[in-house]
Design an enzyme around this catalytic site. Structure first.
Site, PDB file in Angstrom:
ATOM      1  N   HIS A   1     -12.526 -95.947 -14.666  1.00 55.83           N
ATOM      2  CA  HIS A   1     -12.556 -95.627 -16.094  1.00 55.83           C
ATOM      3  C   HIS A   1     -13.628 -94.589 -16.413  1.00 55.83           C
ATOM      4  O   HIS A   1     -14.623 -94.436 -15.693  1.00 55.83           O
ATOM      5  CB  HIS A   1     -12.809 -96.896 -16.910  1.00 55.83           C
ATOM      6  CG  HIS A   1     -14.129 -97.546 -16.588  1.00 55.83           C
ATOM      7  ND1 HIS A   1     -15.333 -97.102 -17.091  1.00 55.83           N
ATOM      8  CD2 HIS A   1     -14.422 -98.600 -15.787  1.00 55.83           C
ATOM      9  CE1 HIS A   1     -16.310 -97.854 -16.634  1.00 55.83           C
ATOM     10  NE2 HIS A   1     -15.786 -98.768 -15.835  1.00 55.83           N
TER      11      HIS A   1
ATOM     12  N   THR B   1     -22.191-104.451 -16.602  1.00 58.90           N
ATOM     13  CA  THR B   1     -21.096-104.688 -17.549  1.00 58.90           C
ATOM     14  C   THR B   1     -20.193-105.830 -17.130  1.00 58.90           C
ATOM     15  O   THR B   1     -19.924-106.745 -17.900  1.00 58.90           O
ATOM     16  CB  THR B   1     -20.266-103.405 -17.738  1.00 58.90           C
ATOM     17  OG1 THR B   1     -21.140-102.316 -18.016  1.00 58.90           O
ATOM     18  CG2 THR B   1     -19.294-103.568 -18.893  1.00 58.90           C
TER      19      THR B   1
ATOM     20  N   ARG C   1     -11.904-100.459 -21.415  1.00 56.76           N
ATOM     21  CA  ARG C   1     -12.367 -99.178 -20.893  1.00 56.76           C
ATOM     22  C   ARG C   1     -11.420 -98.628 -19.832  1.00 56.76           C
ATOM     23  O   ARG C   1     -11.234 -97.415 -19.736  1.00 56.76           O
ATOM     24  CB  ARG C   1     -13.799 -99.302 -20.359  1.00 56.76           C
ATOM     25  CG  ARG C   1     -14.022-100.335 -19.253  1.00 56.76           C
ATOM     26  CD  ARG C   1     -15.528-100.537 -19.060  1.00 56.76           C
ATOM     27  NE  ARG C   1     -15.882-101.406 -17.946  1.00 56.76           N
ATOM     28  CZ  ARG C   1     -15.989-102.724 -18.016  1.00 56.76           C
ATOM     29  NH1 ARG C   1     -15.708-103.350 -19.145  1.00 56.76           N
ATOM     30  NH2 ARG C   1     -16.369-103.429 -16.950  1.00 56.76           N
TER      31      ARG C   1
ATOM     32  N   GLU D   1     -13.456-105.726 -13.336  1.00 48.81           N
ATOM     33  CA  GLU D   1     -14.691-105.454 -12.595  1.00 48.81           C
ATOM     34  C   GLU D   1     -15.227-106.731 -11.971  1.00 48.81           C
ATOM     35  O   GLU D   1     -14.896-107.848 -12.405  1.00 48.81           O
ATOM     36  CB  GLU D   1     -15.719-104.853 -13.564  1.00 48.81           C
ATOM     37  CG  GLU D   1     -17.104-104.577 -12.986  1.00 48.81           C
ATOM     38  CD  GLU D   1     -17.106-103.606 -11.820  1.00 48.81           C
ATOM     39  OE1 GLU D   1     -16.546-103.950 -10.754  1.00 48.81           O
ATOM     40  OE2 GLU D   1     -17.691-102.512 -11.966  1.00 48.81           O
TER      41      GLU D   1
ATOM     42  N   ARG E   1     -23.905-104.442  -5.012  1.00 48.84           N
ATOM     43  CA  ARG E   1     -22.993-103.916  -4.001  1.00 48.84           C
ATOM     44  C   ARG E   1     -22.768-104.828  -2.802  1.00 48.84           C
ATOM     45  O   ARG E   1     -21.843-104.596  -2.042  1.00 48.84           O
ATOM     46  CB  ARG E   1     -23.532-102.574  -3.479  1.00 48.84           C
ATOM     47  CG  ARG E   1     -23.722-101.520  -4.561  1.00 48.84           C
ATOM     48  CD  ARG E   1     -22.400-101.262  -5.278  1.00 48.84           C
ATOM     49  NE  ARG E   1     -22.544-100.228  -6.267  1.00 48.84           N
ATOM     50  CZ  ARG E   1     -22.508 -98.931  -6.020  1.00 48.84           C
ATOM     51  NH1 ARG E   1     -22.376 -98.518  -4.797  1.00 48.84           N
ATOM     52  NH2 ARG E   1     -22.617 -98.062  -6.998  1.00 48.84           N
TER      53      ARG E   1
ATOM     54  N   HIS F   1     -12.172-100.301 -12.028  1.00 48.97           N
ATOM     55  CA  HIS F   1     -13.629-100.313 -12.153  1.00 48.97           C
ATOM     56  C   HIS F   1     -14.289-100.029 -10.809  1.00 48.97           C
ATOM     57  O   HIS F   1     -13.648-100.104  -9.755  1.00 48.97           O
ATOM     58  CB  HIS F   1     -14.073-101.667 -12.688  1.00 48.97           C
ATOM     59  CG  HIS F   1     -13.326-102.052 -13.923  1.00 48.97           C
ATOM     60  ND1 HIS F   1     -13.768-101.760 -15.193  1.00 48.97           N
ATOM     61  CD2 HIS F   1     -12.115-102.674 -14.087  1.00 48.97           C
ATOM     62  CE1 HIS F   1     -12.879-102.174 -16.086  1.00 48.97           C
ATOM     63  NE2 HIS F   1     -11.873-102.739 -15.430  1.00 48.97           N
TER      64      HIS F   1
END
Length: 249
Positions: A9, A21, A60, A87, A115, A182
């Protein structure tokens, strides 16, 4: 030839504010909308004509897809939204500033939370108003499937059933398919397609609003992959993504 385009996005309000987010349903910024439209124009110029599209439940990603398809004059194609492309859920980190969190816990810990393949952030209490069980979008979802936090491994485990049951059949049916989602949900797909190690996917960064193209032969054997962006600019944009989780100097 078959083509799969992965599109993160455009810039969201919390991307701009450098916040975690996750499943928070924040809007695109004006820049994010411009990125989405530009991606659509670029894809049209390159001759892409999608037969099917997939996106998450988060606006988004949905609006990025809408704006890109509008630029391509493809708003009539079938679009499948799914929570499985949402996400990664960031647990209690959701809404916190990434740099401030790194200053408190250290760059390496925040990098693992952002990550790490098997590392999940601290879980969100189900009574917390931020928990997705309080969002009407998930009313019909089995409560056992609604996450309170996720590692990248968890995210991949929820994506892959949808990949097998929906995206792969789309690719067999259509020459061009687009998935708008995402950073981490797309990293999960990339890890699967490129057979990356846990260490390799840890360092892989996807900029907002940049089409990422995968070319396959008719048997869906991957031939090559590339971003539709100049290499120097791509490296600059990827470095920006990587630096978001570091403490401010």
């Amino acid at each position: 030839m078959k083509y799969l385009v992965l599109l993160r996005h455009g810039q969201s309000q919390w991307n701009l504010e450098n916040r975690f987010t996750g499943w928070a349903d924040v809007p695109l910024t004006e820049k994010g909308e411009s990125e989405a439209r530009y991606a659509g124009r670029l894809l049209k110029e390159r001759g892409f004509c999608f037969g099917a599209a997939h996106t998450s439940y988060l606006r988004r990603a949905i609006k990025t897809l809408w704006l890109a398809l509008e630029e391509m004059e493809l708003m009539f194609i079938p679009v499948q939204p799914t929570w499985r492309l949402n996400e990664k859920h960031y647990g209690t980190l959701q809404g916190l500033n990434k740099a401030e969190t790194a200053a408190k816990y250290g760059d390496e810990q925040v990098k693992l939370w952002r990550r790490g393949f098997g590392v999940a952030p601290p879980a969100l209490d189900p009574s917390d108003a931020r928990h997705p069980s309080h969002d009407a979008k998930y009313n019909d979802l089995d409560a056992a499937l609604i996450p309170s936090t996720e590692s990248l491994s968890d995210t991949i485990q929820r994506i892959m059933p949808y990949w097998d049951a929906n995206i792969l059949p789309s690719m067999k049916k259509h020459d061009h398919v687009i998935v708008t989602a995402h950073g981490n949900s797309l990293r999960g797909i990339v890890r699967h397609l490129k057979n990356l190690t846990n260490e390799q996917i840890l360092e892989f960064n996807i900029p907002t609003g940049v089409p990422y193209v995968f070319e396959f032969d008719d048997n869906l054997t991957l031939l090559k992959d590339y971003f539709l962006l100049d290499e120097d600019e791509l490296q600059r944009r990827q470095a920006e993504v990587a630096s978001q989780g570091k403490a401010s100097k």
